[in-house]
Motif scaffolding. Structure first.
Motif, PDB file in Angstrom:
ATOM      1  N   SER A   1       0.966  -1.107  -0.040  1.00 48.56           N
ATOM      2  CA  SER A   1       0.024  -0.132   0.085  1.00 48.56           C
ATOM      3  C   SER A   1       0.784   1.163   0.018  1.00 48.56           C
ATOM      4  O   SER A   1       0.590   2.156  -0.666  1.00 48.56           O
ATOM      5  CB  SER A   1      -0.928   0.094   1.321  1.00 48.56           C
TER       6      SER A   1
ATOM      7  N   ASP B   1      -6.121  -0.604  -4.181  1.00 47.84           N
ATOM      8  CA  ASP B   1      -5.618  -1.369  -3.086  1.00 47.84           C
ATOM      9  C   ASP B   1      -6.607  -2.144  -2.546  1.00 47.84           C
ATOM     10  O   ASP B   1      -7.564  -1.953  -1.752  1.00 47.84           O
ATOM     11  CB  ASP B   1      -5.178  -0.208  -2.084  1.00 47.84           C
ATOM     12  N   GLU B   2      -6.481  -3.491  -2.945  1.00 52.85           N
ATOM     13  CA  GLU B   2      -7.313  -4.661  -2.345  1.00 52.85           C
ATOM     14  C   GLU B   2      -8.582  -4.109  -2.665  1.00 52.85           C
ATOM     15  O   GLU B   2      -9.588  -4.151  -1.841  1.00 52.85           O
ATOM     16  CB  GLU B   2      -6.807  -4.843  -0.775  1.00 52.85           C
TER      17      GLU B   2
END
Ligand SMILES: Nc1ncnc2c1ncn2[C@@H]1O[C@H](COP(=O)(O)OP(=O)(O)OP(=O)(O)O)[C@@H](O)[C@H]1O
Ligand SMILES: [Mg+2]
Lengths: 291, 462
Positions: free
Chosen positions: A83, A212-213
């Motif tokens: 991240s 991000d995810e």
């Protein structure tokens, strides 16, 4: 898909040649990284990036390119800095007081940490989708119109309507919400909310989308829809996606980068990384012996 | 024996009971698995026995203390001769007081008659009897209950759950005391107001335009007819509160935004407590600051620019009250703004919005209900504020919207009505209750709306 992968493989062999010229001045990080950090048609490139949270170094000398029409997957155990690294590309790390970024990151050959770079415009060109869907507590329409409005991208309401519609269409959400654009975006299901956030990001027509995810809060069906969407979006955007699901990385990405404790261990064509990892660390991780 | 001594003895018994109960529990399981085969920890058996030893005895003690005077009085009256019993209640009360004083060796009004003397002897006798039986009953109860609780101790006794439910009962009792007190106050204000509305009609009170609460004490007095039109007080209150909110809302809100969105953690760590310090200043200090500094300054300013400013203008009181309320608003709004999820800010910033765009378009709209709630709470605070207006706003019930003139507020009038020498049931005194009722209803309404708004807002993110 298959042809893409082949193309990719071909490209990287071409790239290795150009890399040879570059290795005359190798950064300390590239010593550690195995594989080819280069993209066929790079939109963003990071070189020797170091990130510190206070005294603690979170990213060590990472170089990586994100290319046009490709999805780069970033995988690795929790806390390895995925991240953090992703947030360097749109300077979201600036919002964290103690965070310091070193190195060179370029968008279309322009130094994004340079003096002349306008962060506001940078973030319009590099969109981001977050782990948890975060629609604004406004109507669906207003959520999508938010970006175009603040950047003054449209001259009148008709144009704005158009942008909202095309963005929602691209995000595969239009059919589901076209009759209730004035209802709150927070009233949608999790998967719809995440697609709304994607629509919100593409409404400002960025060059790059960072994710991000994006599916970690979603069920398998919603996840499958988003994955299809990502594959679709690849035609127009450069995409970098952080994911904890190896299957997802294998399904949506063309290249995969494996991070470990703040370092980029291995990067290469997704098929190669998953079928024939070149380092022990990567192999341990993808075979589930780690993390 | 003194009541305090008795209480101490009961508590001591309870302490012993704790030890006994705990030991019994441990002894019961000594050969068979030890403390692990007990349902609860040994201490809970101690607490169980201790509660038995203390609670029944203390309950009896407390009720005794409350009921004793009533019973004694009844006994005393019935022991008096028939002709005294049939006296009217006031005279009888006086007489009983005398007898009580005589019995306790205090000063007595007037001559002591033989009847009184014998009654006092009776009374003394009753008291000592009552005290003695109280001690005996309490101690016996304590010991008996202790024995009962002790005998109940067994490895399967769910002492832990029993003690838990006792704690729950105590908590409920405490909170109901708080609630009952509030209800009691409201009811008393309500009934006194009803008495006031017997004399002055509701419509005259709520709609009348003149406020001049001087009523005639004697029938032949002139010039004090009494007029109870409270509209000037309401407008005065509204005027002062509006000025206060005019000062407090922008400043408080902006400082909240600065603290929550712009300041670095270091600045925030010092600035927030400093701002909250304002809330710790006693209102009386604000009051004399308003009366001695701000009001004369405003008046001087008015003089030099040719504007007529009253020396106790609504402006001075309102501005100082506003300053007092700033921390109230800034602190509440700061909490509200902080509870807007960071993900919303990130979402906006990641779209290329600037910080102020993010604040204006995302954070504030999301926080708006909470901010409205905090402003409403602040308004109810301003309306009920007394000290500053008593000192800095005037007494003249002018019906005006000019902030440079002197006005008076509901709270100020309540204070002045109750500080004069008046009979307690005169219209003037009762008017204070009616004003209090209006004030209470007003602030209660605001608080309910504010709490509703704030709660509604909370649901959004939970
Ligand atoms: N705001 C912050 N302040 C201080 N340290 C941080 C901060 N954010 C991240 N870190 C540290 O930086 C390192 C990398 O964190 P990062 O969030 O990038 O990991 P990640 O790979 O995304 O993990 P995950 O898969 O769990 O999301 C971690 O050691 C973390 O503790
Ligand atoms: Mg992460």
């Amino acid at each position: 898909m298959k042809t893409d992968k082949l193309q990719q493989a071909g490209n990287s062999s071409v790239e290795t040649e150009s890399k040879k010229t570059k290795t005359t001045v190798p950064g300390p990080g590239s010593k550690r990284t195995v594989g080819n950090i280069k993209a066929a048609d790079p939109v963003m490139s990071a070189t020797d990036v170091n990130v510190y949270y206070g005294d603690k170094q979170a990213i060590r000398n990472i170089s990586l390119e994100i290319g046009k029409n490709e999805v780069v997957a970033m995988i690795g155990p929790s806390g390895c800095g995925k991240s953090t690294f992703l947030r360097c590309f749109n300077r979201m790390n600036d919002t964290i007081e103690i965070c310091r970024v070193e190195g060179d990151i370029r968008l279309d050959n322009e130094d994004i940490y340079g003096k002349d770079m306008d962060v506001v415009l940078l973030r319009a060109r590099v969109g981001m989708v977050f782990q948890k869907p975060n629609p604004f507590p406004k109507s669906i329409y207003e959520n999508v119109a938010y970006g175009p409005r603040i950047h003054g991208l449209t001259a009148n309401r008709t144009e704005l309507d158009e942008v909202v519609q095309t963005s929602l269409e691209k995000a595969g959400l239009w059919e589901e919400v076209k009759d209730r654009l004035d209802q709150p975006g927070t009233g949608l299901s999790g998967g719809q909310q995440q697609r709304l956030c994607i629509a919100r990001a593409i409404a400002v027509s960025p060059d790059v989308i960072l994710m991000d995810e994006p599916c970690s809060a979603l069920d398998p069906i919603a996840t499958a829809r988003i994955e299809d969407l990502i594959d679709e979006l690849r035609k127009n955007y450069a995409i970098a996606i952080v994911t904890h699901s190896m299957q997802q990385a294998a399904r949506v990405s063309q290249r995969t980068a494996y991070f470990h404790m703040g370092e980029l261990i291995e990067v290469g064509a997704t098929e190669q990384v998953f079928t024939n990892p070149r380092t022990k660390l990567t192999e341990d991780y993808i075979t589930g012996r780690f993390g | 024996m003194q009541i305090s001594t008795l209480t101490l003895i009961v508590l001591a018994a309870s302490a012993v009971a704790f030890y006994l109960g705990k030991r019994r529990a441990l002894n019961l399981v000594a050969g068979q698995g030890g403390p692990r085969s007990l349902h609860s920890m040994p201490g809970f058996y101690g607490a169980w026995t201790a509660l038995w030893a203390a609670v029944p005895a203390l309950v009896v003690l407390v009720s005794w203390v409350f009921l004793e005077p009533l019973i004694l009085r009844a006994l005393l009256v019935s022991s008096l001769p028939q002709d005294i019993q049939s006296l009217d209640p006031d005279r009888l009360g006086l007489l009983l007081n005398d007898i009580r004083n005589l019995a306790q060796g205090n000063i007595v009004s007037g001559e002591i008659t033989a009847v009184q003397q014998s009654a006092a002897d009776h009374y003394r006798h009753f008291i000592s009897l009552s005290r003695l039986s109280m001690v005996v009953v309490c101690l016996a109860l304590s010991v008996l209950a202790l024995a009962f609780g002790w005998s109940k101790v067994s490895p399967t006794l769910r002492a832990r759950n029993r003690v838990e439910s006792f704690v729950k009962v105590v908590l409920i009792l405490c909170s109901s005391i708080a609630i009952l007190t509030t209800v009691g106050i409201v009811l008393s204000v309500l009934f006194e107001s009803l008495r006031f509305f017997d004399r002055v009609s509701v419509s005259e009170f709520l709609l009348g335009l003149t406020w001049s609460p001087q009523t005639a004490i004697r029938a032949d007095q002139v010039g004090s007819s009494g007029a109870f039109g409270a509209v000037p007080l309401f407008t005065g209150t509204l005027l002062v509160s509006s000025i206060a909110m005019f000062v407090a809302v922008p400043i408080g809100l902006m400082s909240a935004i600065f603290l929550a969105e712009y300041s670095s953690p270091r600045v925030r760590a010092t600035a927030k407590p400093l701002l909250e310090l304002l809330a710790g200043i006693p209102t009386v200090v604000y009051g004399f600051f308003a009366a001695l500094v701000v009001a004369p300054w405003l008046r001087g300013l008015g003089d030099s620019s040719g504007v007529d400013v009253a020396s106790d203008s609504a402006l001075a009181a309102g501005v100082v009250m506003g300053v007092m309320i700033i921390p109230f608003i800034s602190s509440l709004s700061d909490d509200v703004i902080n509870s807007v999820p960071q993900s919303l800010r990130d979402g906006s910033l990641a779209l290329g919005a600037t910080r102020s765009e993010t604040v204006i378009k995302v954070v504030l709209p999301a926080a708006l209900p909470g901010i409205v709630g905090s402003v409403l709470l602040a308004v109810s605070r301003a309306i009920g504020e007394t000290m500053i207006v008593v000192m800095a706003a005037g007494l003249a019930a002018n019906l005006t919207a000019n902030p440079l003139q002197s006005v008076t507020t509901v709270t100020v009038q309540i204070v002045t009505l109750l500080t004069g020498d008046q009979e307690f049931d005169s219209a003037k005194t009762l008017a204070a209750f009616a004003l209090g009722l209006v004030l209470f209803v007003g602030t209660l309404g605001l608080n309910i709306i504010a709490l509703y708004v704030v709660r509604k807002y909370r649901e959004q993110y939970d």
